[in-house]
Design a protein around this motif. Structure first.
Motif, PDB file in Angstrom:
ATOM      1  N   GLN A   1       3.383  -3.980  -4.814  1.00 45.01           N
ATOM      2  CA  GLN A   1       2.552  -3.031  -5.620  1.00 45.01           C
ATOM      3  C   GLN A   1       3.040  -3.086  -6.826  1.00 45.01           C
ATOM      4  O   GLN A   1       4.217  -2.094  -7.030  1.00 45.01           O
ATOM      5  CB  GLN A   1       1.827  -1.504  -5.172  1.00 45.01           C
ATOM      6  CG  GLN A   1       1.041  -1.144  -5.973  1.00 45.01           C
ATOM      7  CD  GLN A   1      -0.249  -1.838  -6.373  1.00 45.01           C
ATOM      8  OE1 GLN A   1      -0.349  -2.499  -7.313  1.00 45.01           O
ATOM      9  NE2 GLN A   1      -1.153  -1.973  -5.196  1.00 45.01           N
TER      10      GLN A   1
ATOM     11  N   ARG B   1      -0.211   3.095 -10.934  1.00 43.41           N
ATOM     12  CA  ARG B   1      -1.034   2.415  -9.813  1.00 43.41           C
ATOM     13  C   ARG B   1      -2.583   3.132  -9.753  1.00 43.41           C
ATOM     14  O   ARG B   1      -2.721   4.340  -9.905  1.00 43.41           O
ATOM     15  CB  ARG B   1      -0.213   3.040  -8.417  1.00 43.41           C
ATOM     16  CG  ARG B   1      -0.834   2.403  -7.221  1.00 43.41           C
ATOM     17  CD  ARG B   1      -0.067   2.565  -6.081  1.00 43.41           C
ATOM     18  NE  ARG B   1       0.229   4.014  -5.718  1.00 43.41           N
ATOM     19  CZ  ARG B   1      -0.508   4.843  -5.048  1.00 43.41           C
ATOM     20  NH1 ARG B   1      -1.228   4.309  -4.433  1.00 43.41           N
ATOM     21  NH2 ARG B   1      -0.097   6.113  -5.002  1.00 43.41           N
TER      22      ARG B   1
ATOM     23  N   THR C   1      -1.640  -0.718  -1.202  1.00 40.52           N
ATOM     24  CA  THR C   1      -1.844   0.018  -2.225  1.00 40.52           C
ATOM     25  C   THR C   1      -0.508   1.264  -2.659  1.00 40.52           C
ATOM     26  O   THR C   1      -0.298   1.535  -3.662  1.00 40.52           O
ATOM     27  CB  THR C   1      -2.844   1.137  -2.136  1.00 40.52           C
ATOM     28  OG1 THR C   1      -2.755   1.952  -1.255  1.00 40.52           O
ATOM     29  CG2 THR C   1      -4.246   0.618  -2.250  1.00 40.52           C
TER      30      THR C   1
END
Length: 309
Positions: A131, A136, A227
């Motif tokens: 990721q 994020r 994620t």
């Protein structure tokens, strides 16, 4: 664990020891070790290659070890390609780690679970664990479907790997499908330049990952990305092949994934992909900056011609 691990090593015993220890804790039943041979023009590399291979002698759990060692130097692209070809002659699926990719312990469960869940979904090509987004993007699920197959710790199936088009031989007929993944002018210019370079001189390209990405797009398939960043790359430095100092946004620590929450459907998360493209590919490639600057100049030029008599 029930899934085999393919461990790609070369000439860095220190990082290989750290990654090997994570594999040792996971205790896979089968371990395939892919190693390239030393380069003749690199003094001391034969000793470094030998020391890195010696790390594998520390296997102390019930495990079938297959050593795929090359006596000559094939280069990164060919060694990974030929090595994984050998792995998938014997395995339907595998988890792949390079000797500078240090995974969180939950990485192995993540890969194994999703390998089983999407085994028969031929549209799903790749399971990635990286990721790179800053910040994020928050999602209600813990992995998403992406057009980017991140490869610092990943997994796939024989059904996918056997399709890899190392020299982009399907370029002409794949154009309509590729357009689905390269929607903006900047992306078309960015990836067109990378793919064009591979097509013009396949032997000069040292990356197997770009042909892998191309194959996934040409086949109209998708990758899975976590994620949460599950793998830390230890390989940044002046002796690295593809990871150099200064790539700050790619140098991320690994974190655990506490539970798996799937997205509702196998649909590309276009917002996440756009964010990743800007945070990762575009900012980290010198050619990306050049393309952006060139496009900006063209846009400013057009604007100036409209505004000025």
């Amino acid at each position: 664990m029930n899934t085999a691990v393919a461990f790609i090593i070369f000439n860095r015993p220190d990082t290989a020891k750290r990654v090997f220890e994570s594999i040792r804790q996971a205790r896979p039943p089968r371990l395939y070790v892919i190693a390239d041979g030393p380069r003749q023009n690199k003094p001391g590399e034969a000793e470094a290659v030998s020391a890195t291979r010696a790390v594998i002698d520390s296997v102390d759990w019930p495990c079938e070890v297959t050593r795929l060692y090359s006596s000559e130097n094939l280069g990164c692209k060919q060694r990974v390609y030929t090595g994984l070809n050998s792995v998938f002659e014997h395995e339907e699926q595998a988890i792949i780690l390079e000797d500078d990719c240090l995974p969180d312990p939950t990485f192995f469960t993540y890969c194994e679970t999703l390998l089983e869940r999407y085994r028969d979904e031929e549209q799903v090509f790749h399971i990635g664990a990286n990721q790179f987004q800053r910040p994020r993007l928050k999602r209600p699920y813990t992995y998403y479907f992406s057009k980017f197959p991140h490869c610092w710790g990943w997994a796939t199936w024989r059904r996918a790997w056997r399709l890899i088009d190392l020299n982009l031989s399907t370029w002409d007929e794949a154009q309509p499908t590729l357009a689905h993944y390269m929607k903006s002018d900047i992306e078309q210019a960015f990836w067109g330049r990378i793919f064009g370079r591979i097509r013009e001189n396949p032997a000069a390209n040292s990356s197997w990952a770009y042909p892998w990405l191309y194959t996934m797009w040409a086949r109209n398939c998708v990758a899975i990305n976590s994620t949460v960043n599950l793998v830390e790359n230890l390989g940044f430095g002046p002796d690295a092949t593809h990871t150099v100092e200064g790539a700050w946004c790619l140098h991320r620590k690994a974190h655990p994934l506490k539970k798996l929450i799937p997205p509702a459907s196998i649909t590309l998360d276009e917002a996440a992909d756009e964010h990743t493209f800007k945070c990762n590919h575009l900012l980290q490639e010198t050619r990306g900056w050049k393309i952006c600057w060139s496009r900006m100049r063209m846009s400013l030029g057009a604007l100036r011609r409209k505004l000025l008599p």
